[in-house]
Scaffold this active site. Sequence first.
Site, mmCIF file in Angstrom:
data_model
loop_
_atom_site.group_PDB
_atom_site.id
_atom_site.type_symbol
_atom_site.label_atom_id
_atom_site.label_comp_id
_atom_site.label_asym_id
_atom_site.label_seq_id
_atom_site.Cartn_x
_atom_site.Cartn_y
_atom_site.Cartn_z
ATOM 1 N N ARG A 22 -9.286 -0.399 7.450
ATOM 2 C CA ARG A 22 -10.263 0.502 6.844
ATOM 3 C C ARG A 22 -10.611 1.667 7.769
ATOM 4 O O ARG A 22 -11.782 1.945 8.022
ATOM 5 C CB ARG A 22 -11.514 -0.247 6.438
ATOM 6 C CG ARG A 22 -12.267 0.569 5.378
ATOM 7 C CD ARG A 22 -13.290 -0.233 4.643
ATOM 8 N NE ARG A 22 -13.810 0.601 3.586
ATOM 9 C CZ ARG A 22 -14.242 0.129 2.421
ATOM 10 N NH1 ARG A 22 -14.196 -1.152 2.163
ATOM 11 N NH2 ARG A 22 -14.720 0.949 1.525
ATOM 12 N N CYS A 23 -9.588 2.296 8.304
ATOM 13 C CA CYS A 23 -9.828 3.513 9.087
ATOM 14 C C CYS A 23 -8.521 4.250 9.148
ATOM 15 O O CYS A 23 -7.479 3.702 8.879
ATOM 16 C CB CYS A 23 -10.296 3.178 10.497
ATOM 17 S SG CYS A 23 -9.049 2.404 11.514
ATOM 18 N N GLN A 41 0.831 -1.202 0.000
ATOM 19 C CA GLN A 41 0.000 0.000 0.000
ATOM 20 C C GLN A 41 0.871 1.260 0.000
ATOM 21 O O GLN A 41 0.367 2.354 -0.206
ATOM 22 C CB GLN A 41 -0.936 0.001 1.219
ATOM 23 C CG GLN A 41 -2.053 -1.045 1.116
ATOM 24 C CD GLN A 41 -3.029 -1.046 2.275
ATOM 25 O OE1 GLN A 41 -3.213 -2.072 2.906
ATOM 26 N NE2 GLN A 41 -3.663 0.073 2.573
ATOM 27 N N GLU A 90 -13.087 5.283 4.389
ATOM 28 C CA GLU A 90 -13.083 4.632 5.691
ATOM 29 C C GLU A 90 -14.231 5.062 6.590
ATOM 30 O O GLU A 90 -14.524 4.425 7.592
ATOM 31 C CB GLU A 90 -11.729 4.888 6.335
ATOM 32 C CG GLU A 90 -10.663 4.233 5.460
ATOM 33 C CD GLU A 90 -9.255 4.636 5.778
ATOM 34 O OE1 GLU A 90 -9.090 5.712 6.364
ATOM 35 O OE2 GLU A 90 -8.349 3.882 5.440
#
Lengths: 285, 805, 163
Positions: free
Chosen positions: B383-384, B236, B759
């Site tokens: 996902r945050c 990522q 997110e």
Amino acid sequence: MIPAAFDYHRPDTIDAAVGLLAEHGEEARVVAGGHSLIPMMKLRMAYLSHLVDLRDVQEMQGITVDGDTVTLGAMVTQHELITSDALASVAPILREASLQIADPQVRYMGTIGGNVANGDPGNDIPGLMQALDAKFVLAGPEGRRTVDARGFYEAAYMTAREDEEILTHIRFRSVAGMGYAYEKQKRKIGDYATAAAAVLVAKDGDTISEARIAMTNLSDTPIFSEGAGAALVGTSGDGAAVAAAIAAMQADIDPAEDNRGPVEFKRHVAGVMLSRAINSALSRA
Amino acid sequence: MKDEVTSRDERVANLKGMGASRKRVEDARFTQGKGNYVDDVKLPGMLFGDFVRSPYAHARVNGINIEEAMKVPGVLAVLTAKDLEPLGLHWMPTLAGDKQMVLADGKVLFQGQEVAFVVATDRYACADGVEAVEVDYEDLPVIVDPFEAMQSDLVLREDLEAGADGAHGPRKHHNHIFLWEEGDEAATNQALESSEVVAEEMVYYHRTHPCPLETCGCVASMDKVNGKLTLWGTFQAPHVVRTVASLLSGIDEHNIRVISPDIGGGFGNKVGVYPGYVCSIVASIVTGKPVKWIEDRMDNLMATAFARDYWMKGKISATKDGKITGLHCHVTADHGAFDACADPTKFPAGFFHICTGSYDIPVAYVGVDGVYTNKAPGGVAYRCSFRVTEAAYFIERMIEVLAIELNMDAAELRRINFIKQEQFPYTSALGWEYDSGDYHTAWDKALEAVDYAGLRAEQAQRVEDFKAGKTRKLLGIGLTHFTEIVGAGPVKNCDILGMGMFDSCEIRIHPTGSAIARLGTISQGQGHATTFAQILASETGIPADKITIEEGDTDTAPYGLGTYGSRSTPVAGAATALAGRKIRAKAQMIAAYLLEVHDDDVEWDVDRFVVKGAPERFKTMAEIAFASYNQAIPGVEPGLEAVSYYDPPNMTYPFGAYVCVMEIDVDTGEHEVRQFYALDDCGTRINPMVIEGQVHGGLTEALAIAMGQEIAYDDMGNCKTGTLMDFFMPTAWETPHYTTDHTETPSPHHPIGAKGVGESPNVGGVPAFSNAVHDAFRAFGLRQSHMPHDHWRIWKTANQLGLHG
Amino acid sequence: MTKTHVSLTVNGEKKDVLVDPRELLIHTLREQMDITGPHIGCETSHCGACTVDLDGKSVKSCTMFTVQAEGADVTTIEGLGSPDGLHVLQEAFKENHGLQCGYCTPGMITRAHRLLQENPNPTEEEVRFGMAGNLCRCTGYQNIVKSVLAAASEMNSAKEAAE
């Protein structure tokens, strides 16, 4: 996840398959749909040197309804159990239950024989077979014999089938006209049951004349609860009778804690599933 | 020219710029199976590597015998810590300032830890080799509970010097990692003591895992002839991986090329640097051949990148009519065996101190104790943004608990405590400067959309019916108003391993008026190739369909910090817009020259510069681009290119209002989400279709986390959730419908006002689902229960409340 | 270990391969045939990323040995549509934002293809049930379901037009 190496055999008759098992003994395993065995091989939790694939054995295919007698080849898939109208007319509980097994892809491959023979207490069909009072035909080096589904299961993955035997066919009498239901609680599609109940009932007027009850994944074998069935017979299936059936069933099961929950929860849910299944079956009787 | 008969509206539409629900350019490839993921990379002579992993959660490793493994046909090498030690690679630094074993060095600290790396000609031989390695383990007592860890005499990390400071200050115990504090504790305690009402609760956000459908993996290829290392992988943050690879290996950074090909979902799982990457590189150097390493699912769930595992002890105080006066939070954070959290360096608890949420809280304190246990390392932002979902869950639970304490409606309690629109920019008690917001408008819109009053009336009736024995189902109304903090971040305080968290975009306009832009980010499904082209289309007047977006190749893309924490749009999106504006500035000079007027006499209009007051005299961007390559323009360099590195002045603060309506069967613990309304405010909306898709996905991940998804261990440290049978991921069947909505409050400091959205639905969704469960039982006295709310835990709640008769 | 010769048809093309008996179909497709559309996700037959169509059934190719596919007719995502035009389902997924990272997509579409062969006019509930052997982490399924329903409707209109 890679399985260990093995030799592959693809016999086209039962005798040839039995011969391979006799020849290789404990080193050999049969595979039908493979959706229980192959993941275990990939996780290296199942080891074998010879894999005997039954997919070409024509004798083990097909659904036959002959008068009152239903014969299922062990290689009949769950998808076939769902789509067969002939079967639905004599044992609709099989369609209802099969739709609750695994997912579409797995049902195309998963077979009734694999499901009943491997002795996994999580499998759905063994309990159904006990409710149907099915007979399993086993073929071995000594010939063929028939075992009652209700006497087949000994412990988790331990059954009356000898290592060199193959479960080739399943027979049972039509239950057309009986009320039926398969109620299963699971965490999601693809999961085994937290608890499941198979119920078949017959009524004489408003009175229950026959009740057969089997539970799934609540012990190390499927549980055919005679007591639960007996508690319903002669009643109208009212609340008290259902409560008595649940109490009798709960005396027979012995669930173990796992990720689906602790023992008390499973016992409770078993009662809820049975109650729902009885009521649903009665509404169809 | 055709342009002259095209209306302005048509020209705008033709751009497919910001605000258009442009169809994705990625999809033709993906729908035909022509994606190129790391396991699709195949090089001549490529070998395969895989790990021997520890079956024990804590054990001494007294010996490793590779003899039998080396006899397995196809096995070429087995690496152990002893082989890596001379290279100084048996341990590696983590992103959090700790260090982590690459391969077991004397002992193992969690189940699934990497012990040896087998290299073979293919993955089948490799698996056989893995099985043939014999490891002599001597098992040790196991600690899986962080509270026990802080009391125990057992030293988990024998490698750390007793009594010495850690990366983030003093350690109070040998299993302690850091204490990180923010806010004024004395003033907070005073506020709590002097308040009319105080609610206190332990809120646990359980351990879970991002579990993208594609696991982590890489292909390392060391070309000994030209000295270049090429590394394909599920990264990522490819540029950071290049820098880390250079620092670890000693290979000059210009000789390393890192490529993130298509990535099959990341969700934070693919931010970290894992032993597999290091071992693959070493194996490629040792063997002179490319080496591929791909995790299997069990490896992924057991060893790479858990998320959450925060025990949050909260106290919130208020006046008796509900005005919040203070918030105190102490977190015991279970980091597992190594502190490998992926947070900006100076923030060992991430941005957890956003935990005052959407509320105007005058004074607050947060203290986070990081603790070692015998569990897998990780602590990634699933996902945050960094620890933001924990923070949002904490405050949204504390608000509910306070509402119970006050005997007040939880929607009203939120409303009277929201930061007001006129207070923005708002500085929170814990030091953040919220950029913009209009919480009351969003909240009222949400409550009206779901007919909140009607739902409460229905719920009251349901409680009556339940008590009367008419139903066994309860109705829960889960409310959430969340405020996120994303877009990390300002270089002055945000860095990863010393790299400032800016991002970048480089644009080249081709002579015929099409373009290529490269960014420092990398899409894992977010659709950057589609949406960044839309930003550029609006900024430069070149249709999005004529703009190629490229990411993920460090040889071609400008340096950037990657994609996670909803930072791509706030940071790289800003860089893209500003690079586009540089293009336009130069284009203005060229247009003025071509039109023979002063620079100031032309103005921008959609896709062209027009002479002010003479709309028939203009030059389109395509014409300008051509001119930039074929005319000698005095004082202007040829070509039309721009680069922008964007250092954000602040974070962005997306927010949203969610309502979940859930039916709960008290006898089985089964639930059904009857309605889910999600209003998101992510500032300026670039592609509404993509935004909605992000919201759908984030809500579903939130559903999974809240309702069943966990990484669970038994007392021996055995991971009980290593396959997708037990690690809950809902199918289409279990997933409800969602209604999406929005308000639009642009960020004032962002060039295009965009805040980021990927997110939000996870951050807001988890408390919405969890609050619905809690709310269903509120009438029966429930204050707090722990996630995940799977069937048996809901059943247990009902049972403990006496609802089973 | 002696390799076994296996003949099968993949995407309309006859293929002959030599495999170890333990070689999984997904690996033969991906490694030997360079058919990399089907992906590996969970390896325990839960996620459906490896779904192919085999003799008219949707099959998880991670849970089948290649030797078992002797004589089979296999269709993968590469066998739907053509370089010149997308299959109706591929087009529908694109139009309805039925994918994000793309990893589950080949399995999803391949499964949806078989579902619509068996049930050309499914309800939403039937689509959700029929697609429940395929996991997606990105989309929350909303637009996948929408895509399959849109493709069904498109295929039915095309059929009606042809009649």
